[in-house]
Design a protein around this motif. Structure first.
Motif, short mmCIF file in Angstrom:
data_model
loop_
_atom_site.label_atom_id
_atom_site.label_comp_id
_atom_site.label_asym_id
_atom_site.label_seq_id
_atom_site.Cartn_x
_atom_site.Cartn_y
_atom_site.Cartn_z
N VAL A 1 0.84 -1.19 0.00
CA VAL A 1 0.00 0.00 0.00
C VAL A 1 0.88 1.24 0.00
O VAL A 1 1.90 1.30 0.69
N GLU A 2 0.48 2.22 -0.81
CA GLU A 2 1.14 3.54 -0.78
C GLU A 2 0.17 4.51 -0.12
O GLU A 2 -0.96 4.70 -0.59
N PHE A 3 0.61 5.11 0.99
CA PHE A 3 -0.21 6.07 1.72
C PHE A 3 0.25 7.48 1.42
O PHE A 3 1.46 7.74 1.35
N LEU A 4 -0.69 8.37 1.24
CA LEU A 4 -0.39 9.77 0.97
C LEU A 4 -0.76 10.61 2.18
O LEU A 4 -1.92 10.62 2.63
N LEU A 5 0.23 11.29 2.73
CA LEU A 5 0.03 12.19 3.86
C LEU A 5 0.20 13.63 3.38
O LEU A 5 0.99 13.89 2.48
N ASP A 6 -0.53 14.55 4.02
CA ASP A 6 -0.29 15.95 3.69
C ASP A 6 0.92 16.45 4.48
O ASP A 6 1.54 15.70 5.24
N LYS A 7 1.26 17.70 4.31
CA LYS A 7 2.49 18.22 4.92
C LYS A 7 2.43 18.24 6.44
O LYS A 7 3.46 18.34 7.11
N ASN A 8 1.21 18.14 7.00
CA ASN A 8 1.06 18.10 8.46
C ASN A 8 0.98 16.69 9.01
O ASN A 8 0.82 16.51 10.22
N GLY A 9 1.07 15.70 8.14
CA GLY A 9 1.07 14.31 8.58
C GLY A 9 -0.29 13.65 8.62
O GLY A 9 -0.42 12.52 9.10
N PHE A 10 -1.33 14.31 8.09
CA PHE A 10 -2.66 13.73 8.07
C PHE A 10 -2.80 12.79 6.88
O PHE A 10 -2.41 13.13 5.76
N LEU A 11 -3.38 11.61 7.11
CA LEU A 11 -3.61 10.66 6.03
C LEU A 11 -4.70 11.17 5.11
O LEU A 11 -5.79 11.54 5.55
N ARG A 12 -4.41 11.20 3.81
CA ARG A 12 -5.38 11.70 2.84
C ARG A 12 -5.88 10.62 1.90
O ARG A 12 -7.04 10.67 1.48
N ALA B 1 -5.42 0.18 9.78
CA ALA B 1 -4.42 0.53 10.79
C ALA B 1 -3.97 1.98 10.61
O ALA B 1 -3.81 2.73 11.58
N PHE B 2 -3.77 2.38 9.36
CA PHE B 2 -3.39 3.76 9.06
C PHE B 2 -4.56 4.71 9.29
O PHE B 2 -4.40 5.81 9.81
N LYS B 3 -5.76 4.29 8.88
CA LYS B 3 -6.93 5.15 9.04
C LYS B 3 -7.22 5.41 10.51
O LYS B 3 -7.63 6.52 10.89
N ASP B 4 -7.01 4.40 11.36
CA ASP B 4 -7.24 4.59 12.79
C ASP B 4 -6.23 5.56 13.40
O ASP B 4 -6.57 6.38 14.25
N ALA B 5 -4.98 5.44 12.98
CA ALA B 5 -3.96 6.37 13.48
C ALA B 5 -4.22 7.78 12.96
O ALA B 5 -4.06 8.76 13.67
N ARG B 6 -4.55 7.87 11.69
CA ARG B 6 -5.04 9.09 11.03
C ARG B 6 -3.99 10.19 10.85
O ARG B 6 -3.86 10.77 9.80
N VAL B 7 -3.23 10.50 11.89
CA VAL B 7 -2.26 11.59 11.80
C VAL B 7 -0.93 11.11 12.36
O VAL B 7 -0.87 10.42 13.38
N PHE B 8 0.14 11.48 11.66
CA PHE B 8 1.50 11.12 12.04
C PHE B 8 2.28 12.43 12.23
O PHE B 8 2.73 13.04 11.25
N PRO B 9 2.41 12.88 13.48
CA PRO B 9 2.89 14.23 13.76
C PRO B 9 4.32 14.49 13.30
O PRO B 9 5.15 13.59 13.20
N ASN B 10 4.57 15.75 13.03
CA ASN B 10 5.91 16.28 12.74
C ASN B 10 6.63 15.54 11.62
O ASN B 10 7.78 15.09 11.78
#
Length: 292
Positions: free
Chosen positions: A221-232, A252-261
């Motif tokens: 899977v390729e996940f796309l995050l925005d510049k703030n770490g939010f899963l899009r 698993a990624f959707k539940d985490a949702r945001v990956f800070p910094n």
């Protein structure tokens, strides 16, 4: 005259009403629910194949090998990326699965104290192998590494077949600039993913349990995050063949949702951070009794 005044008043009132609506509308508009797009992206397999091998190196969790088992640094590129550069005499992986971590295994070492000791000798002298290295007691060496806990070493990554299984994990690695971000991501998703995989297995019927055992089921899977770490969005590059295993990876990624910094250097020209993950499930079921 009264009719003209009434028309003018009505027009003025309606103009004011329309203006008020236009002014208030943006301020009271209901924010639409946030959605995360999940798509099967078979074209990505072609793009993946065309990607240079130097850009497809696997990021692994850092595991420090005992000093006596390390090899001198060299300029050859390692096939793994991690927190720091490390070279070892032989690459090995722990037999137990879990978050990658080397442990002292003091209990095993303690049990071996009363066992007859074995020594290897060669023509080069006692306790030396053919390369001239002294034989190393791995358990004792690992005990001296105070940062490790008791117990068996574990590994959480899927390794190439040529990496031997041993009592601990020792890999040749080169330093990866964004390692700490990947390590934080793993900590956020591993438990969520493992929990969902176990739930999927618990819901399998007898025939499915029999068919899924003793092989690898891999989801890319390729996940796309925005510049703030939010899963899009999530692009499924390769399905495993088991829908619930694929869903476990995505959720698993959707539940985490945001990956800070997230490091801003990871943001690409399209404005997103592209994270490629490979999720491997190897289910080794206990002996299943045939049901009549």
């Amino acid at each position: 005259m009264p009719v003209i005044r009434a028309v003018l008043f009505s027009s003025f009132f309606h103009i004011l009403l329309i203006g008020a609506v236009l002014w208030l509308a943006p301020r009271i508009a209901v924010t639409p629910p946030e959605t995360i797009e999940v798509a099967l992206f078979p074209e990505g397999q072609i793009l993946e194949a065309l990607t240079p091998k130097t850009e497809k190196k696997q990021v692994v969790r850092q595991t420090l090998a005992p000093e006596k088992l390390k090899a001198p640094d060299d300029e050859n590129l390692a096939r793994f990326l991690s927190e720091q550069k490390q070279r070892v005499r032989e690459e090995t992986q722990a037999a137990q699965s879990g978050m990658t971590e080397n442990r002292s295994n003091q209990r095993t070492a303690q049990n071996k104290k009363n066992a007859p000791s074995e020594k290897t000798t060669t023509s080069r002298g006692e306790d030396q192998d053919k390369d001239g290295y002294h034989t190393v007691d791995i358990s004792k060496e690992l005990q001296e590494m105070n940062r490790f806990n008791d117990g068996m070493s574990t590994i959480g990554e899927s390794m190439p077949r040529d990496v031997k299984v041993g009592s601990f994990t020792a890999l040749n690695t080169d330093r990866y600039l964004f390692y700490t971000f990947y390590a934080r991501m793993e900590e956020l998703i591993r438990f969520r993913w493992e929990t969902r995989v176990q739930q999927a297995i618990n819901n399998f019927d007898h025939n499915t349990l029999t068919s899924v055992g003793n092989r690898n089921w891999v989801t890319h899977v390729e996940f796309l995050l925005d510049k703030n770490g939010f899963l899009r969005s999530a692009l499924v590059m390769k399905e495993s063949g088991i829908k619930s295993f694929d869903a476990a990876a995505i959720n698993a990624f959707k539940d985490a949702r945001v990956f800070p910094n997230p490091p801003q250097e990871m943001v690409q020209d399209d404005g997103f951070i592209h994270i490629k993950f490979s999720f491997t499930v190897n289910y080794n079921p206990p002996v299943l009794v045939n049901r009549n």
